[in-house]
Design a protein around this motif. Sequence first.
Motif, PDB file in Angstrom:
ATOM      1  N   GLY A   1       5.241 -16.072  -8.929  1.00  0.00           N
ATOM      2  CA  GLY A   1       3.838 -16.452  -8.832  1.00  0.00           C
ATOM      3  C   GLY A   1       3.063 -15.722  -7.756  1.00  0.00           C
ATOM      4  N   GLU A   2       3.735 -14.924  -6.912  1.00  0.00           N
ATOM      5  CA  GLU A   2       3.043 -14.212  -5.840  1.00  0.00           C
ATOM      6  C   GLU A   2       2.570 -12.842  -6.313  1.00  0.00           C
ATOM      7  N   GLU A   3       1.471 -12.386  -5.710  1.00  0.00           N
ATOM      8  CA  GLU A   3       0.957 -11.054  -6.020  1.00  0.00           C
ATOM      9  C   GLU A   3       1.611 -10.015  -5.123  1.00  0.00           C
ATOM     10  N   ALA A   4       1.634  -8.778  -5.605  1.00  0.00           N
ATOM     11  CA  ALA A   4       2.152  -7.678  -4.796  1.00  0.00           C
ATOM     12  C   ALA A   4       1.295  -7.525  -3.550  1.00  0.00           C
ATOM     13  N   GLN A   5       1.931  -7.454  -2.371  1.00  0.00           N
ATOM     14  CA  GLN A   5       1.232  -7.400  -1.096  1.00  0.00           C
ATOM     15  C   GLN A   5       1.317  -6.001  -0.478  1.00  0.00           C
ATOM     16  N   ILE A   6       0.391  -5.717   0.427  1.00  0.00           N
ATOM     17  CA  ILE A   6       0.464  -4.522   1.261  1.00  0.00           C
ATOM     18  C   ILE A   6       0.334  -4.965   2.720  1.00  0.00           C
ATOM     19  N   GLU A   7       1.253  -4.500   3.552  1.00  0.00           N
ATOM     20  CA  GLU A   7       1.228  -4.842   4.978  1.00  0.00           C
ATOM     21  C   GLU A   7       0.601  -3.689   5.749  1.00  0.00           C
ATOM     22  N   MET A   8      -0.310  -4.007   6.662  1.00  0.00           N
ATOM     23  CA  MET A   8      -1.031  -2.988   7.426  1.00  0.00           C
ATOM     24  C   MET A   8      -0.841  -3.187   8.912  1.00  0.00           C
ATOM     25  N   ARG A   9      -0.697  -2.073   9.635  1.00  0.00           N
ATOM     26  CA  ARG A   9      -0.620  -2.091  11.100  1.00  0.00           C
ATOM     27  C   ARG A   9      -1.370  -0.879  11.626  1.00  0.00           C
TER      28      ARG A   9
ATOM     29  N   ALA B   1      -2.578   1.584  15.017  1.00  0.00           N
ATOM     30  CA  ALA B   1      -2.335   2.026  16.390  1.00  0.00           C
ATOM     31  C   ALA B   1      -3.537   2.842  16.842  1.00  0.00           C
ATOM     32  N   GLY B   2      -3.446   3.451  18.026  1.00  0.00           N
ATOM     33  CA  GLY B   2      -4.572   4.208  18.560  1.00  0.00           C
ATOM     34  C   GLY B   2      -4.957   5.400  17.719  1.00  0.00           C
ATOM     35  N   ASN B   3      -3.960   6.089  17.148  1.00  0.00           N
ATOM     36  CA  ASN B   3      -4.263   7.278  16.350  1.00  0.00           C
ATOM     37  C   ASN B   3      -3.523   7.314  15.022  1.00  0.00           C
ATOM     38  N   GLN B   4      -2.926   6.180  14.629  1.00  0.00           N
ATOM     39  CA  GLN B   4      -2.189   6.126  13.377  1.00  0.00           C
ATOM     40  C   GLN B   4      -2.402   4.778  12.689  1.00  0.00           C
ATOM     41  N   ALA B   5      -2.167   4.771  11.387  1.00  0.00           N
ATOM     42  CA  ALA B   5      -2.155   3.527  10.610  1.00  0.00           C
ATOM     43  C   ALA B   5      -0.904   3.551   9.734  1.00  0.00           C
ATOM     44  N   LYS B   6      -0.315   2.376   9.542  1.00  0.00           N
ATOM     45  CA  LYS B   6       0.903   2.277   8.751  1.00  0.00           C
ATOM     46  C   LYS B   6       0.702   1.242   7.651  1.00  0.00           C
ATOM     47  N   PHE B   7       1.061   1.620   6.423  1.00  0.00           N
ATOM     48  CA  PHE B   7       0.953   0.732   5.271  1.00  0.00           C
ATOM     49  C   PHE B   7       2.330   0.628   4.618  1.00  0.00           C
ATOM     50  N   ALA B   8       2.773  -0.580   4.346  1.00  0.00           N
ATOM     51  CA  ALA B   8       4.062  -0.808   3.694  1.00  0.00           C
ATOM     52  C   ALA B   8       3.833  -1.612   2.423  1.00  0.00           C
ATOM     53  N   PHE B   9       4.273  -1.065   1.284  1.00  0.00           N
ATOM     54  CA  PHE B   9       4.115  -1.759   0.004  1.00  0.00           C
ATOM     55  C   PHE B   9       5.017  -1.110  -1.034  1.00  0.00           C
TER      56      PHE B   9
ATOM     57  N   LEU C   1      -2.020   1.965  -5.069  1.00  0.00           N
ATOM     58  CA  LEU C   1      -2.043   0.504  -5.062  1.00  0.00           C
ATOM     59  C   LEU C   1      -2.061  -0.061  -6.480  1.00  0.00           C
ATOM     60  N   LYS C   2      -1.431  -1.227  -6.627  1.00  0.00           N
ATOM     61  CA  LYS C   2      -1.374  -1.901  -7.917  1.00  0.00           C
ATOM     62  C   LYS C   2      -2.635  -2.715  -8.152  1.00  0.00           C
TER      63      LYS C   2
ATOM     64  N   PHE D   1      -0.625  -7.466   9.366  1.00  0.00           N
ATOM     65  CA  PHE D   1      -1.273  -8.449   8.499  1.00  0.00           C
ATOM     66  C   PHE D   1      -1.216  -7.923   7.072  1.00  0.00           C
ATOM     67  N   SER D   2      -1.300  -8.824   6.118  1.00  0.00           N
ATOM     68  CA  SER D   2      -1.118  -8.456   4.715  1.00  0.00           C
ATOM     69  C   SER D   2      -2.263  -8.967   3.851  1.00  0.00           C
ATOM     70  N   VAL D   3      -2.520  -8.239   2.773  1.00  0.00           N
ATOM     71  CA  VAL D   3      -3.440  -8.675   1.720  1.00  0.00           C
ATOM     72  C   VAL D   3      -2.821  -8.271   0.393  1.00  0.00           C
ATOM     73  N   PRO D   4      -3.190  -8.921  -0.699  1.00  0.00           N
ATOM     74  CA  PRO D   4      -2.711  -8.472  -2.005  1.00  0.00           C
ATOM     75  C   PRO D   4      -3.158  -7.038  -2.284  1.00  0.00           C
ATOM     76  N   GLN D   5      -2.271  -6.258  -2.883  1.00  0.00           N
ATOM     77  CA  GLN D   5      -2.640  -4.885  -3.219  1.00  0.00           C
ATOM     78  C   GLN D   5      -3.889  -4.846  -4.098  1.00  0.00           C
ATOM     79  N   LYS D   6      -3.993  -5.796  -5.007  1.00  0.00           N
ATOM     80  CA  LYS D   6      -5.153  -5.856  -5.898  1.00  0.00           C
ATOM     81  C   LYS D   6      -6.444  -6.014  -5.108  1.00  0.00           C
ATOM     82  N   THR D   7      -6.400  -6.833  -4.039  1.00  0.00           N
ATOM     83  CA  THR D   7      -7.591  -7.065  -3.222  1.00  0.00           C
ATOM     84  C   THR D   7      -8.012  -5.797  -2.491  1.00  0.00           C
ATOM     85  N   LEU D   8      -7.045  -5.129  -1.844  1.00  0.00           N
ATOM     86  CA  LEU D   8      -7.377  -3.916  -1.106  1.00  0.00           C
ATOM     87  C   LEU D   8      -7.878  -2.820  -2.041  1.00  0.00           C
TER      88      LEU D   8
END
Length: 323
Positions: free
Chosen positions: A100-108, A110-118, A87-88, A8-15
């Motif tokens: 017109g779109e804001e820079a996004q960050i995608e998050m996923r 797991a049981g013992n890890q988290a992954k962020f793509a931006f 983060l921006k 799932f994704s949110v704008p980098q500014k929001t996070l």
Amino acid sequence: AAEFGPAFSVPQKTLKSLINQVHFAMAVHDIRYYLSGIPFVAEGHTLTLVATDGHRLAFSSATLDTEVPKQEVILPRKTVLELQRLLKDGGKDDGKAAEGEEAQIEMRFAGNQAKFAFGGLEFVTKLVEGKFPDYNRVIPKGHKNSVTLGRAPLLASLQRAAILTSEKFKGVRVNIEPGSLRIASSNAEQEEAKEELEIDYGGDAIEIGFNVTYLMDALANMSQDMIRPSFSSTGLESQIASMAGTKVSESTKALTSAMMTVGAIGSNILPSTPVKVSSGAKTRRMMAWPKAAGRAISLAASTATARVRIRPAMPGRVRVAWV
């Protein structure tokens, strides 16, 4: 390989804004290791971040564009601070975002890890093990009295009053009456500071003590111009909500937010006036509230912490007895 949940994704500014509103409440070097981080809770269309050091609790949330099943992880302190740095604050994602779109960050997660793509970067981190306390149980609700006032004037008044607080306890007294909000502080050298703000308020008269540092941290990390403090009739709990939806809660549990919680002093009265406490042959110099007559409170002496009861004495003085 770790099995990650749905992305799932949110704008980098929001996070970044959510992190800014809670990061200062994270514990540092706490034996309760799960407090040295921030829980990320994604459920439905909501992403929630929480932080607490045991004295205050910060809560902030944002709306997701897509619905996701409940996922809850605790990110380590270093990961949170690194994300905050990378983060921006806004703008496009290095030219990859559509017009017109804001820079996004995608998050996923797991049981013992988290992954962020931006921004062309993939950031993977281990998670903190353990269960975070049920923060919903300590956020006060149903306050009777509320007032709307400017965040900047209140913060400036608190900063001035903080100059003459006790170096150890950092306490201020806040008196709220129809038409006025007064802030007072003092220290062991009998120095005093007083501030007064005009407010539009018609509720009950309230006197309450706060750790001024917690209040200033909460207000400094909000960006809205107007806030709405709310109080119970006893003054032992309060909550501050910005006019744009950000909340700051105050109670003896101490919260923050975009629910930012801080430490209102109720049963643990904040020290103010120096007194001497005698127990047999022992005499200790302590600090107490002159107006706390008849209330059992906890006071810290130079060598010990004792349970005492303050009783009326001569005008301007306080008699303290061990209980």
